[in-house]
Design a protein around this motif. Sequence first.
Motif, PDB file in Angstrom:
ATOM      1  N   TRP A   1       0.848  -0.865  -0.184  1.00 22.56           N
ATOM      2  CA  TRP A   1       0.050   0.243  -0.024  1.00 22.56           C
ATOM      3  C   TRP A   1       1.185   1.256   0.048  1.00 22.56           C
ATOM      4  CZ3 TRP A   1      -4.871   0.153  -1.732  1.00 22.56           C
ATOM      5  CH2 TRP A   1      -5.624  -1.540  -1.829  1.00 22.56           C
ATOM      6  N   SER A   2       2.006   1.242   0.208  1.00 24.92           N
ATOM      7  CA  SER A   2       3.306   2.350   0.516  1.00 24.92           C
ATOM      8  C   SER A   2       2.919   2.802  -0.445  1.00 24.92           C
ATOM      9  CB  SER A   2       4.133   1.822   1.213  1.00 24.92           C
ATOM     10  OG  SER A   2       5.287   1.240   0.595  1.00 24.92           O
ATOM     11  N   GLY A   3       3.356   1.715  -2.044  1.00 25.93           N
ATOM     12  CA  GLY A   3       4.279   2.562  -3.435  1.00 25.93           C
ATOM     13  C   GLY A   3       2.565   2.600  -4.091  1.00 25.93           C
ATOM     14  N   ILE A   4       1.285   2.625  -3.456  1.00 25.72           N
ATOM     15  CA  ILE A   4       0.211   3.012  -4.165  1.00 25.72           C
ATOM     16  C   ILE A   4      -0.803   4.430  -3.928  1.00 25.72           C
ATOM     17  CG2 ILE A   4      -2.357   1.983  -4.197  1.00 25.72           C
ATOM     18  CD1 ILE A   4      -1.244   0.219  -5.339  1.00 25.72           C
ATOM     19  N   PRO A   5      -0.704   5.067  -5.431  1.00 28.69           N
ATOM     20  CA  PRO A   5      -1.457   6.024  -4.867  1.00 28.69           C
ATOM     21  C   PRO A   5      -2.350   6.498  -4.278  1.00 28.69           C
ATOM     22  CG  PRO A   5      -1.332   5.191  -7.033  1.00 28.69           C
ATOM     23  CD  PRO A   5      -0.658   4.401  -6.806  1.00 28.69           C
ATOM     24  N   ALA A   6      -2.648   8.029  -3.677  1.00 27.33           N
ATOM     25  CA  ALA A   6      -3.360   8.788  -2.507  1.00 27.33           C
ATOM     26  C   ALA A   6      -4.471   8.845  -3.391  1.00 27.33           C
ATOM     27  CB  ALA A   6      -2.767   8.906  -1.460  1.00 27.33           C
ATOM     28  N   THR A   7      -5.278   8.032  -4.021  1.00 28.15           N
ATOM     29  CA  THR A   7      -6.252   8.651  -5.187  1.00 28.15           C
ATOM     30  C   THR A   7      -7.348   7.492  -4.972  1.00 28.15           C
ATOM     31  OG1 THR A   7      -5.018   7.257  -6.869  1.00 28.15           O
ATOM     32  CG2 THR A   7      -4.394   9.572  -6.960  1.00 28.15           C
ATOM     33  N   VAL A   8      -8.828   7.341  -5.416  1.00 34.47           N
ATOM     34  CA  VAL A   8      -9.377   6.995  -5.549  1.00 34.47           C
ATOM     35  C   VAL A   8      -9.437   5.866  -5.917  1.00 34.47           C
ATOM     36  CG1 VAL A   8     -12.328   6.297  -6.034  1.00 34.47           C
ATOM     37  CG2 VAL A   8     -11.726   8.702  -4.916  1.00 34.47           C
ATOM     38  N   ASP A   9      -8.974   6.097  -7.008  1.00 34.17           N
ATOM     39  CA  ASP A   9      -8.564   4.773  -8.116  1.00 34.17           C
ATOM     40  C   ASP A   9      -7.386   3.673  -7.562  1.00 34.17           C
ATOM     41  OD1 ASP A   9      -9.441   4.133 -10.588  1.00 34.17           O
ATOM     42  OD2 ASP A   9      -7.536   5.097 -11.800  1.00 34.17           O
ATOM     43  N   GLY A  10      -6.558   4.384  -7.141  1.00 36.39           N
ATOM     44  CA  GLY A  10      -5.275   3.901  -6.108  1.00 36.39           C
ATOM     45  C   GLY A  10      -6.603   2.440  -5.174  1.00 36.39           C
ATOM     46  N   MET A  11      -6.954   3.687  -4.414  1.00 37.11           N
ATOM     47  CA  MET A  11      -8.057   3.093  -3.621  1.00 37.11           C
ATOM     48  C   MET A  11      -8.342   1.768  -4.029  1.00 37.11           C
ATOM     49  SD  MET A  11      -7.539   4.356  -0.456  1.00 37.11           S
ATOM     50  CE  MET A  11      -5.614   4.357  -0.920  1.00 37.11           C
ATOM     51  N   LEU A  12      -9.261   2.190  -5.171  1.00 32.11           N
ATOM     52  CA  LEU A  12      -9.701   0.524  -5.834  1.00 32.11           C
ATOM     53  C   LEU A  12      -9.423  -0.228  -6.773  1.00 32.11           C
ATOM     54  CD1 LEU A  12     -13.412   3.127  -6.004  1.00 32.11           C
ATOM     55  CD2 LEU A  12     -12.595   1.225  -4.144  1.00 32.11           C
ATOM     56  N   GLY A  13      -8.043   0.396  -6.965  1.00 36.10           N
ATOM     57  CA  GLY A  13      -7.693  -0.742  -7.533  1.00 36.10           C
ATOM     58  C   GLY A  13      -7.484  -0.621  -9.317  1.00 36.10           C
ATOM     59  N   GLY A  14      -7.603   0.438  -9.596  1.00 35.75           N
ATOM     60  CA  GLY A  14      -7.906   0.817 -10.489  1.00 35.75           C
ATOM     61  C   GLY A  14      -9.001   1.239 -11.546  1.00 35.75           C
ATOM     62  N   PHE A  15      -9.900   0.876 -10.372  1.00 38.87           N
ATOM     63  CA  PHE A  15     -11.557   0.639 -10.608  1.00 38.87           C
ATOM     64  C   PHE A  15     -12.000   2.121 -10.064  1.00 38.87           C
ATOM     65  CE2 PHE A  15     -10.478  -3.789 -11.885  1.00 38.87           C
ATOM     66  CZ  PHE A  15     -11.511  -3.974 -13.367  1.00 38.87           C
ATOM     67  N   GLY A  16     -12.020   2.998 -10.303  1.00 39.88           N
ATOM     68  CA  GLY A  16     -12.613   4.567  -9.567  1.00 39.88           C
ATOM     69  C   GLY A  16     -13.723   4.676 -10.024  1.00 39.88           C
ATOM     70  N   PHE A  17     -13.660   4.064 -11.188  1.00 45.22           N
ATOM     71  CA  PHE A  17     -15.025   4.901 -11.937  1.00 45.22           C
ATOM     72  C   PHE A  17     -16.258   3.712 -11.027  1.00 45.22           C
ATOM     73  CE2 PHE A  17     -13.710   0.688 -14.359  1.00 45.22           C
ATOM     74  CZ  PHE A  17     -14.308  -0.016 -14.412  1.00 45.22           C
ATOM     75  N   ILE A  18     -15.856   2.844 -10.546  1.00 47.33           N
ATOM     76  CA  ILE A  18     -16.975   2.416 -10.140  1.00 47.33           C
ATOM     77  C   ILE A  18     -17.730   2.740  -8.276  1.00 47.33           C
ATOM     78  CG2 ILE A  18     -16.718   0.049 -10.575  1.00 47.33           C
ATOM     79  CD1 ILE A  18     -15.863  -1.003  -8.082  1.00 47.33           C
TER      80      ILE A  18
END
Length: 228
Positions: A24-41
């Motif tokens: 998780w430390s390497g994942i961007p602090a964005t909605v897309d990051g939270m949802l594994g690239g599925f920010g649109f859901i």
Amino acid sequence: MEHVDSHENEQNEDPFYKHAAEYWSGIPATVDGMLGGFGFISNTDIQGSQAFLKQLFKMNEPPGRGHALDCGAGIGRITKHLLIPNFDQVDLVEQDPKFISEAKKYIGPTKKIGQLFNQGLQSFDPVPGTYDIIWCQWVLGHLTDKDFVTFFSGCAKGLKPNGIIVVKENVTSSDSIEVDEQDSSVTRPLNLLHQLFQQSRLQCIKEAKQNNFPRGLYSVKMFALKPV
Ligand SMILES: C[S@@+](CC[C@H](N)C(=O)[O-])C[C@H]1O[C@@H](n2cnc3c(N)ncnc32)[C@H](O)[C@@H]1O
């Protein structure tokens, strides 16, 4: 807004937790990051959760609308779009310090944020009698079965009268656990989740499926749980 409680956590030395924290430390602090690239859901997810919460408020002896806790909160996506509109005060617990500090910006100005606990759920024990709703979404796969039960036994005590724990998680379509070595998590089958709720002395009073997610994703279930 709030203050951040930081806890050194020896359980993070467990490779299962250490590896997840590194991921998780390497994942961007964005909605897309939270949802594994599925920010649109995200909107569909929040709509499904809002409908589920509405059913809980309509029950006999509904939960209060005072104090909510967002577990594995990430940048506060659920806090901002679901919990703040429904509750007077929201606390967050999240193991990644970068997500916690982004949450303050992402959520924006509000008087509704209480405490931000920078801590893993495996060591988190809420103050007894504090919360009307404890919301746990897309994080429980990061707990071992043993820590899952310890965490929920603590959460049961952390509820106010009529308080409810909501779990929203992926479930496997097979009867077996699926392991994701990349982010150090597991996806559990429905029957195992129910077994673990039982072991935590929680009764499932409502269960619903999240609709309208894209095909190819895990099935997502919502559970409302009360102490037995
Ligand atoms: C898939 S994201 C979901 C975030 C948020 N629940 C949402 O739906 O937008 C998983 C989150 O769980 C956090 N997490 C992972 N392991 C955790 C643990 N042991 N304790 C607390 N949070 C954890 C991650 O840092 C990340 O923010």
